[in-house]
Design a protein around this motif. Structure first.
Motif, PDB file in Angstrom:
ATOM      1  N   ALA A 184     111.131  56.644 143.399  1.00 51.71           N
ATOM      2  CA  ALA A 184     110.215  56.418 144.087  1.00 51.71           C
ATOM      3  C   ALA A 184     109.120  57.683 144.210  1.00 51.71           C
ATOM      4  O   ALA A 184     108.155  57.891 144.105  1.00 51.71           O
ATOM      5  N   LEU A 185     110.305  58.633 144.802  1.00 51.17           N
ATOM      6  CA  LEU A 185     109.527  59.992 144.744  1.00 51.17           C
ATOM      7  C   LEU A 185     108.912  60.654 143.734  1.00 51.17           C
ATOM      8  O   LEU A 185     107.859  61.392 143.605  1.00 51.17           O
ATOM      9  N   ASP A 186     109.766  60.642 142.720  1.00 52.20           N
ATOM     10  CA  ASP A 186     109.307  60.967 141.130  1.00 52.20           C
ATOM     11  C   ASP A 186     107.814  60.513 140.797  1.00 52.20           C
ATOM     12  O   ASP A 186     107.132  61.126 140.419  1.00 52.20           O
ATOM     13  N   MET A 187     107.866  59.343 140.966  1.00 49.77           N
ATOM     14  CA  MET A 187     106.648  58.507 140.635  1.00 49.77           C
ATOM     15  C   MET A 187     105.342  58.887 141.663  1.00 49.77           C
ATOM     16  O   MET A 187     104.358  59.226 141.113  1.00 49.77           O
ATOM     17  N   ALA A 188     105.596  59.172 142.972  1.00 51.44           N
ATOM     18  CA  ALA A 188     104.910  59.769 143.838  1.00 51.44           C
ATOM     19  C   ALA A 188     104.498  61.279 143.701  1.00 51.44           C
ATOM     20  O   ALA A 188     103.413  61.955 144.141  1.00 51.44           O
ATOM     21  N   ARG A 203      98.728  54.364 151.759  1.00 55.15           N
ATOM     22  CA  ARG A 203      98.746  53.815 150.281  1.00 55.15           C
ATOM     23  C   ARG A 203      99.947  53.811 149.628  1.00 55.15           C
ATOM     24  O   ARG A 203     100.628  54.925 150.051  1.00 55.15           O
ATOM     25  N   VAL A 204     100.160  52.891 148.751  1.00 54.68           N
ATOM     26  CA  VAL A 204     101.490  53.044 148.065  1.00 54.68           C
ATOM     27  C   VAL A 204     101.287  53.945 146.700  1.00 54.68           C
ATOM     28  O   VAL A 204     100.446  53.848 146.115  1.00 54.68           O
ATOM     29  N   VAL A 205     102.046  55.070 146.985  1.00 55.84           N
ATOM     30  CA  VAL A 205     101.737  55.937 145.614  1.00 55.84           C
ATOM     31  C   VAL A 205     103.192  56.178 144.740  1.00 55.84           C
ATOM     32  O   VAL A 205     102.947  57.014 143.711  1.00 55.84           O
ATOM     33  N   GLY A 206     104.219  55.383 145.051  1.00 51.85           N
ATOM     34  CA  GLY A 206     105.236  55.636 144.322  1.00 51.85           C
ATOM     35  C   GLY A 206     106.304  54.273 144.514  1.00 51.85           C
ATOM     36  O   GLY A 206     106.319  53.922 145.640  1.00 51.85           O
ATOM     37  N   THR A 207     106.873  53.838 143.556  1.00 55.99           N
ATOM     38  CA  THR A 207     107.845  52.825 143.675  1.00 55.99           C
ATOM     39  C   THR A 207     109.077  53.206 142.821  1.00 55.99           C
ATOM     40  O   THR A 207     108.960  53.770 141.936  1.00 55.99           O
ATOM     41  N   GLY A 208     110.061  52.657 143.180  1.00 57.11           N
ATOM     42  CA  GLY A 208     111.657  52.807 142.684  1.00 57.11           C
ATOM     43  C   GLY A 208     112.483  51.765 142.850  1.00 57.11           C
ATOM     44  O   GLY A 208     112.346  51.049 143.991  1.00 57.11           O
ATOM     45  N   SER A 209     113.613  51.619 141.890  1.00 55.76           N
ATOM     46  CA  SER A 209     114.478  50.739 142.235  1.00 55.76           C
ATOM     47  C   SER A 209     115.785  51.011 141.603  1.00 55.76           C
ATOM     48  O   SER A 209     115.857  51.923 140.734  1.00 55.76           O
ATOM     49  N   VAL A 252     119.198  55.583 147.828  1.00 54.32           N
ATOM     50  CA  VAL A 252     119.096  57.128 147.373  1.00 54.32           C
ATOM     51  C   VAL A 252     118.489  56.981 145.927  1.00 54.32           C
ATOM     52  O   VAL A 252     117.629  57.882 145.501  1.00 54.32           O
ATOM     53  N   GLU A 253     119.195  56.318 145.145  1.00 59.27           N
ATOM     54  CA  GLU A 253     118.875  56.254 143.815  1.00 59.27           C
ATOM     55  C   GLU A 253     117.459  55.610 143.418  1.00 59.27           C
ATOM     56  O   GLU A 253     116.584  56.096 142.847  1.00 59.27           O
ATOM     57  N   ALA A 254     117.121  54.434 144.379  1.00 57.65           N
ATOM     58  CA  ALA A 254     115.725  54.001 144.392  1.00 57.65           C
ATOM     59  C   ALA A 254     114.819  54.852 144.818  1.00 57.65           C
ATOM     60  O   ALA A 254     113.443  54.977 144.270  1.00 57.65           O
ATOM     61  N   ALA A 255     115.363  55.726 145.939  1.00 53.87           N
ATOM     62  CA  ALA A 255     114.349  56.685 146.534  1.00 53.87           C
ATOM     63  C   ALA A 255     114.024  57.511 145.604  1.00 53.87           C
ATOM     64  O   ALA A 255     112.786  58.102 145.557  1.00 53.87           O
ATOM     65  N   LYS A 256     114.816  58.168 144.811  1.00 51.66           N
ATOM     66  CA  LYS A 256     114.660  59.195 143.903  1.00 51.66           C
ATOM     67  C   LYS A 256     113.657  58.814 142.897  1.00 51.66           C
ATOM     68  O   LYS A 256     112.452  59.616 142.599  1.00 51.66           O
ATOM     69  N   LEU A 267     108.863  57.245 153.312  1.00 51.74           N
ATOM     70  CA  LEU A 267     109.728  56.411 152.392  1.00 51.74           C
ATOM     71  C   LEU A 267     110.115  55.313 152.925  1.00 51.74           C
ATOM     72  O   LEU A 267     110.915  55.215 154.046  1.00 51.74           O
ATOM     73  N   VAL A 268     110.000  54.268 152.535  1.00 50.47           N
ATOM     74  CA  VAL A 268     110.433  52.923 152.783  1.00 50.47           C
ATOM     75  C   VAL A 268     111.238  52.179 151.761  1.00 50.47           C
ATOM     76  O   VAL A 268     110.828  51.965 150.569  1.00 50.47           O
ATOM     77  N   ILE A 269     112.600  51.802 152.151  1.00 53.44           N
ATOM     78  CA  ILE A 269     113.398  51.419 151.304  1.00 53.44           C
ATOM     79  C   ILE A 269     114.122  50.138 151.795  1.00 53.44           C
ATOM     80  O   ILE A 269     114.159  49.626 153.110  1.00 53.44           O
ATOM     81  N   GLY A 270     114.486  49.163 150.972  1.00 49.55           N
ATOM     82  CA  GLY A 270     115.230  48.084 151.140  1.00 49.55           C
ATOM     83  C   GLY A 270     116.737  48.042 150.338  1.00 49.55           C
ATOM     84  O   GLY A 270     116.452  48.361 149.074  1.00 49.55           O
ATOM     85  N   ALA A 271     117.651  48.277 150.918  1.00 47.81           N
ATOM     86  CA  ALA A 271     119.069  48.240 150.147  1.00 47.81           C
ATOM     87  C   ALA A 271     120.073  47.141 150.733  1.00 47.81           C
ATOM     88  O   ALA A 271     120.073  47.143 152.035  1.00 47.81           O
ATOM     89  N   GLU A 272     120.643  46.570 149.853  1.00 47.33           N
ATOM     90  CA  GLU A 272     121.681  45.615 150.286  1.00 47.33           C
ATOM     91  C   GLU A 272     123.033  45.599 149.462  1.00 47.33           C
ATOM     92  O   GLU A 272     122.892  45.590 148.272  1.00 47.33           O
ATOM     93  N   THR A 273     124.001  45.525 150.034  1.00 49.87           N
ATOM     94  CA  THR A 273     125.370  45.074 149.267  1.00 49.87           C
ATOM     95  C   THR A 273     125.934  43.674 149.956  1.00 49.87           C
ATOM     96  O   THR A 273     126.893  43.781 150.693  1.00 49.87           O
ATOM     97  N   PHE A 274     125.135  42.764 149.609  1.00 48.16           N
ATOM     98  CA  PHE A 274     125.612  41.267 150.271  1.00 48.16           C
ATOM     99  C   PHE A 274     126.680  40.930 149.660  1.00 48.16           C
ATOM    100  O   PHE A 274     127.423  39.958 150.270  1.00 48.16           O
ATOM    101  N   SER A 275     127.116  41.492 148.620  1.00 53.35           N
ATOM    102  CA  SER A 275     128.501  40.904 147.989  1.00 53.35           C
ATOM    103  C   SER A 275     129.678  41.187 148.914  1.00 53.35           C
ATOM    104  O   SER A 275     130.696  40.642 148.808  1.00 53.35           O
ATOM    105  N   ARG A 276     129.483  41.906 149.869  1.00 57.73           N
ATOM    106  CA  ARG A 276     130.587  42.570 150.791  1.00 57.73           C
ATOM    107  C   ARG A 276     130.643  41.301 151.988  1.00 57.73           C
ATOM    108  O   ARG A 276     131.643  41.458 152.653  1.00 57.73           O
ATOM    109  N   ILE A 277     129.608  40.626 152.344  1.00 49.61           N
ATOM    110  CA  ILE A 277     129.704  39.587 153.371  1.00 49.61           C
ATOM    111  C   ILE A 277     129.671  38.065 152.862  1.00 49.61           C
ATOM    112  O   ILE A 277     129.322  37.059 153.412  1.00 49.61           O
TER     113      ILE A 277
END
Length: 342
Positions: free
Chosen positions: A85-89, A22-28, A79-83, A159-169
């Motif tokens: 999500a963990l806090d909500m969970a 189950r999803v117990v926390g989200t963050g962004s 890491v910022e998104a993860a923190k 902990l499942v994260i999607g993270a991108e710095t597409f501006s670099r490519i």
């Protein structure tokens, strides 16, 4: 005891002890630098590249995006998104058993961004950590992977994260691609539960389409061999995306034994508003049931779905007990969907 009765008893025990995730926390997290279409058009004009807010909005629905600071990495944002999500969970980082990071823009060739996230969160318990590379459908792939690990009993908190710095490519001399993408990160915490959360998943790929969306370069002898910028055949991608997104969403619904009317919220990969709207229509859903952040975030690839999910959870649209369908399509070509109950 008759064999039939023994089988029935075994099935009952399996049902009673079933493990779900189950999803117990989200963050962004979004970088501080927000770039509107007009600001980007002004910057491109200095390069002799013509575009406009009207041109971008009409073709994509995008009005703004965020770009990472020069010293900001995918793992920093993750890491910022993860923190959050963990806090909500209500979990501490050292309670995690598994970290998955979906990204096409890792900090390094190796180690994985997931290992860097583990270190930056201060985790010392030796939990498993690895990256998943499925471009824009990466978060769906990562969430499905974590769900299967939890269902198997191997892990309890992922902990499942999607993270991108597409501006670099991005090639800022190519207006057909550089106006589309942004940077950011989103995360969810999946936890083992006796109550159904993730209802079904569906993942697919077809490598014969690799050439229509790619970064065709690699590191060789200390230098980039080939091209280090994103290339996209926009029309080919559009046609393929519209076709496969409806199919994979329908497949996930069929696996769960549900009709599309059971979807409370559709969260497509936030790439192009026309693609997203087309998918909603084909599923018989009103656009009011679709979470849209592409207008303010641009296409953040693997980060786009968890970013949109967190926005809708925190603003109160997505409520406990509602069914959420996420789906994405990306370079590879890959596509996937996950249907889950909040």
């Amino acid at each position: 005891m008759p064999v039939a009765a023994l089988g029935a008893l075994t099935d009952h025990k399996m049902t009673q002890s079933a493990i779900y995730s189950r999803v117990v926390g989200t963050g962004s997290y979004l970088p501080a630098r927000r770039v509107t279409n007009q600001q980007l058009a002004d910057e491109l004009a200095t390069r002799g590249i013509e575009t406009s807010d009207e041109w971008i909005v009409a073709r994509t629905g995008i009005k703004a995006r965020h770009f990472a600071a020069p010293d900001q990495t995918s793992s920093d944002m993750a890491v910022e998104a993860a923190k959050r999500a963990l806090d909500m969970a209500g979990l501490n980082a050292d309670q995690l058993d598994l970290i998955l990071v979906a990204t096409s823009t890792p900090d390094f060739v190796f180690p994985s961004t997931a290992c860097l996230v583990q270190h930056k969160l201060g985790i010392k318990n030796g939990c498993a950590a690895f990256d998943i590379q499925a471009v824009c459908s990466g978060f769906a792939y990562a969430m499905a992977t974590a769900d299967n690990f939890i269902r198997s009993g191997a892990y309890r908190n992922a902990l499942v994260i999607g993270a991108e710095t597409f501006s670099r490519i991005l090639d800022f001399n190519d207006r057909t691609t550089c106006v589309l993408f942004g940077d950011g990160a989103g995360a969810v915490v999946l936890q083992a539960s006796s109550e159904p959360g993730v209802l079904s998943t569906a993942l697919h790929a077809d490598g014969s389409y690799a050439n229509i969306l790619c970064v065709p370069g690699n590191v060789n002898a200390g230098a980039v061999q080939g091209a280090a910028f994103l290339y996209m055949d926009g029309q080919a991608v559009f046609k393929l995306a519209v076709k496969v997104l409806e199919k994979v969403a329908t497949e996930a619904l069929e696996k769960a034994g549900l009709a599309s009317s059971a979807i409370d919220w559709l969260i497509p990969h936030q790439a192009n508003l026309r693609i997203m709207s087309s998918t909603a229509r084909k599923l018989g859903l009103s656009e009011e049931k679709m979470v849209v952040t592409v207008d303010q975030h641009g296409n953040t690839s693997a980060a786009s779905i968890p970013l949109a999910l967190d926005v809708a959870v925190r603003d109160g649209r997505i409520k406990p007990g509602q069914n959420v369908m996420i789906e994405g399509v990306g370079g590879g070509f890959t596509w996937g969907a996950v249907l889950f109950r909040m």
